[in-house]
Scaffold this motif. Structure first.
Motif, PDB file in Angstrom:
ATOM      1  N   PRO A  83       0.829  -1.209   0.000  1.00 13.53           N
ATOM      2  CA  PRO A  83       0.000   0.000   0.000  1.00 13.53           C
ATOM      3  C   PRO A  83       0.860   1.255   0.000  1.00 13.53           C
ATOM      4  O   PRO A  83       2.068   1.189   0.250  1.00 13.53           O
ATOM      5  N   PRO A  84       0.245   2.438  -0.248  1.00 16.47           N
ATOM      6  CA  PRO A  84       1.020   3.680  -0.233  1.00 16.47           C
ATOM      7  C   PRO A  84       1.529   4.046   1.154  1.00 16.47           C
ATOM      8  O   PRO A  84       2.514   4.766   1.278  1.00 16.47           O
ATOM      9  N   THR A  85       0.864   3.592   2.195  1.00 14.05           N
ATOM     10  CA  THR A  85       1.348   3.791   3.555  1.00 14.05           C
ATOM     11  C   THR A  85       1.354   2.448   4.266  1.00 14.05           C
ATOM     12  O   THR A  85       0.536   1.585   3.991  1.00 14.05           O
ATOM     13  N   GLY A  86       2.280   2.257   5.186  1.00 13.89           N
ATOM     14  CA  GLY A  86       2.399   0.981   5.869  1.00 13.89           C
ATOM     15  C   GLY A  86       3.182  -0.003   5.037  1.00 13.89           C
ATOM     16  O   GLY A  86       3.601   0.274   3.915  1.00 13.89           O
ATOM     17  N   THR A  87       3.363  -1.184   5.584  1.00 13.04           N
ATOM     18  CA  THR A  87       4.206  -2.180   4.931  1.00 13.04           C
ATOM     19  C   THR A  87       3.546  -3.549   4.807  1.00 13.04           C
ATOM     20  O   THR A  87       4.125  -4.444   4.194  1.00 13.04           O
ATOM     21  N   ASP A  88       2.364  -3.740   5.366  1.00 10.64           N
ATOM     22  CA  ASP A  88       1.676  -5.023   5.222  1.00 10.64           C
ATOM     23  C   ASP A  88       1.070  -5.125   3.830  1.00 10.64           C
ATOM     24  O   ASP A  88       0.339  -4.225   3.398  1.00 10.64           O
TER      25      ASP A  88
END
Length: 532
Positions: free
Chosen positions: A79-84
């Motif tokens: 996703p554009p934010t986060g890493t999962d």
């Protein structure tokens, strides 16, 4: 100059066995207007050594993956934010057993490739089997080497049976190594030469002119996690960063990312112009030296340790990189689970006297002749300055006599894989943001560097054990042990960790979200607003 600081979440302990168990959001299209023009110094070229740069079985480079990540769909995506990872071509995914050896995904209904061909689980199975079957030395098949068998029991169900437990497997499915290709277009047993590209991602490749530009139109058949904020992207290829930055300043380019020099970044930071925004973000790129441990000179660990005792990283990032990077004392960078400053803990501050004692104890005559090889056209023009600084530091000690060798990337890559160099410089952009990806690719018989270095404790004990840990914070001790082993053996010397920078005209929106946790540029985040 308007400067934006993008703060990415710390990449620590973020994997869980059911991380993709919920469905992703429905994709769509937005934006419009003129194409957004993105400048890059990455060169995507068809050569003898790289005949299929846009085939996921032959592509393992950040520049190529920037294109594949926008055109070829994967079951999961970052996703554009986060890493999962989140579902993209899949509507849901998850492990179905407690051991973490069986992973099942369900596809969205009605998926199609950009050419209109239907996409089913059989194409997913074909793509994974093809990647593993071709096993191209320049490709990323090693990321999937733990896959034992792939099944497609129904048109919308795909099941992966793994050889051993692997909590990082969902991350690997989000990389272009697991990109889904059309089984009617791509040959099963060989790479697709040239620059033809058929996928089901957000964009389709409309045209490609080597050394000039690639044009991407939105894919009307895309069904996945992301909304497009533009209808067209033109990727312009530049030979030099100076030409690329000049094009941005002249208004011919809207966005530049890879690769600006430290001086160019500093000028953007210092200017008061409101026409260009600079986005700065924590980076996960690392740069390091690699030793050919079969070489008659550097097979001596004393020689490698002496180099580690002399190299001054702080001077390197200050004098060459104008502090647009940070000194790195481990192959696992800061911000990643389990990072430790193992090389600093082992060798401390740079010390010529320590290095001299190390060589004397081993009975090694000085100055030690070493040839340091770097690529002239892959990591940016400042790489030559970096190696000139390393040469200066090592020769100033009186312990080494350094020969520098600059080689074009298309020659450098294959030669480095085949033991042609003594000591060479490499960079690493993570495939996925987990400490495993800063360790496992460099270990074992089929490591991506082609190095002869082996470490049975890391390869046979630490890596299998950490991959069983779905709670990644529980792996800290294992990774600290591995880093200490590498500091003692010195098959590599970590040098620095980069920051991410993106410069754009002030009417371009979405720049804060355009770089994901693997440093890849997500075209769909870019939009066009109103200039100030």
């Amino acid at each position: 100059m308007n400067r934006k600081l993008l703060v990415l979440p710390a990449v620590v302990g973020l994997i869980a066995p059911a991380l993709a168990a919920c469905g992703g959001s429905s994709g769509g299209s937005g934006g419009g207007g003129d194409a957004i023009v993105v400048g890059t110094t990455d060169q995507i070229e068809v050569t003898k050594d790289s005949p299929a740069p846009l085939d996921p079985a032959d592509s393992y480079d950040i520049g190529e993956w920037n294109i594949l990540g926008n055109t070829l769909q994967t079951l999961l995506s970052f996703p554009p934010t986060g890493t999962d990872p989140i579902p993209d071509a899949a509507s849901k995914c998850g492990f179905t057993d407690q051991l973490g050896e069986t992973y099942r995904c369900t596809l969205h209904g009605g998926l199609k490739f950009s050419n209109g061909d239907p996409l089913t689980s059989k194409d997913v199975k074909f793509s994974i089997d093809r990647q593993l079957g071709i096993h191209d030395p320049n490709g990323p098949s090693s990321l999937l080497d733990n896959v034992d068998k792939v099944e497609a029991p129904t048109d919308d169900t795909i099941v992966f049976h793994l050889k051993t437990p692997d909590a990082t497997f969902p991350y690997k499915l989000a990389t272009p190594a697991a990109a889904i290709v059309d089984s009617k277009v791509y040959p099963a047993n060989k790479i697709l030469a040239g620059t033809k590209l058929v996928g089901s991602g957000p964009y389709k490749l409309d045209s490609f002119k080597q050394g000039d530009e690639a044009v991407f139109d939105k894919n009307p058949n895309y069904k996945g996690a992301f909304k497009l904020n533009n209808d067209k992207i033109t990727l312009k290829f530049y030979k030099t960063s100076a030409a690329m930055v000049q094009a941005l300043q002249n208004g011919q380019v809207d966005v530049v990312n890879r690769t600006m020099t430290p001086d160019e970044i500093a000028k953007f930071q210092d200017t008061t112009s409101s026409k260009i925004n600079l986005v700065e973000a924590p980076g996960s790129e690392i740069r390091y030296l690699v030793f050919n441990t079969n070489d008659p000179t550097v097979k001596s660990v004393a020689v490698r340790k002496a180099v580690a005792e002399v190299v001054d990283r702080e001077a390197l990032v200050r004098d060459v990189y104008a502090r647009t990077s940070e000194a790195l004392y481990s192959m696992i960078p800061q911000g990643i689970t389990g990072h430790s400053n193992s090389f600093f803990n082992t060798y401390g501050e740079p010390s010529v006297s320590k290095a001299k004692q190390t060589l004397q104890k081993a009975g090694i005559t000085t100055p030690v002749p070493l040839t340091l090889t770097y690529t002239t056209d892959h990591y940016g023009s400042v790489t030559a300055n970096e190696f000139a600084e390393l040469k200066k530091q090592l020769e100033a000690s009186g312990l080494f006599k350094i020969t520098l060798q600059g080689v074009p990337w298309d020659t450098f890559r294959n030669a480095s894989l085949n033991d042609k160099y003594q000591v060479w410089g490499m960079g690493w952009f993570p495939d996925f943001p987990d400490p495993d990806n800063y360790l496992a690719p460099f270990m074992g018989k089929d490591n991506i560097l082609g190095t002869p270095y082996r470490n049975s404790q890391i390869e046979d004990q630490i890596i299998p054990a950490e991959r069983k840990q779905t709670e990644r914070s529980a792996t800290v001790n294992s990774f600290e042990t591995a880093q200490q082993d590498l500091a003692q053996d010195v098959p590599f010397i970590p040098l620095w960790q980069g920051k991410q920078y993106l410069a754009a005209k002030n009417d371009i929106t979405g720049t804060e979200w355009a770089l994901n946790s693997s440093s890849e540029l997500q075209f769909w985040e870019l939009g066009r607003g109103v200039s100030e």
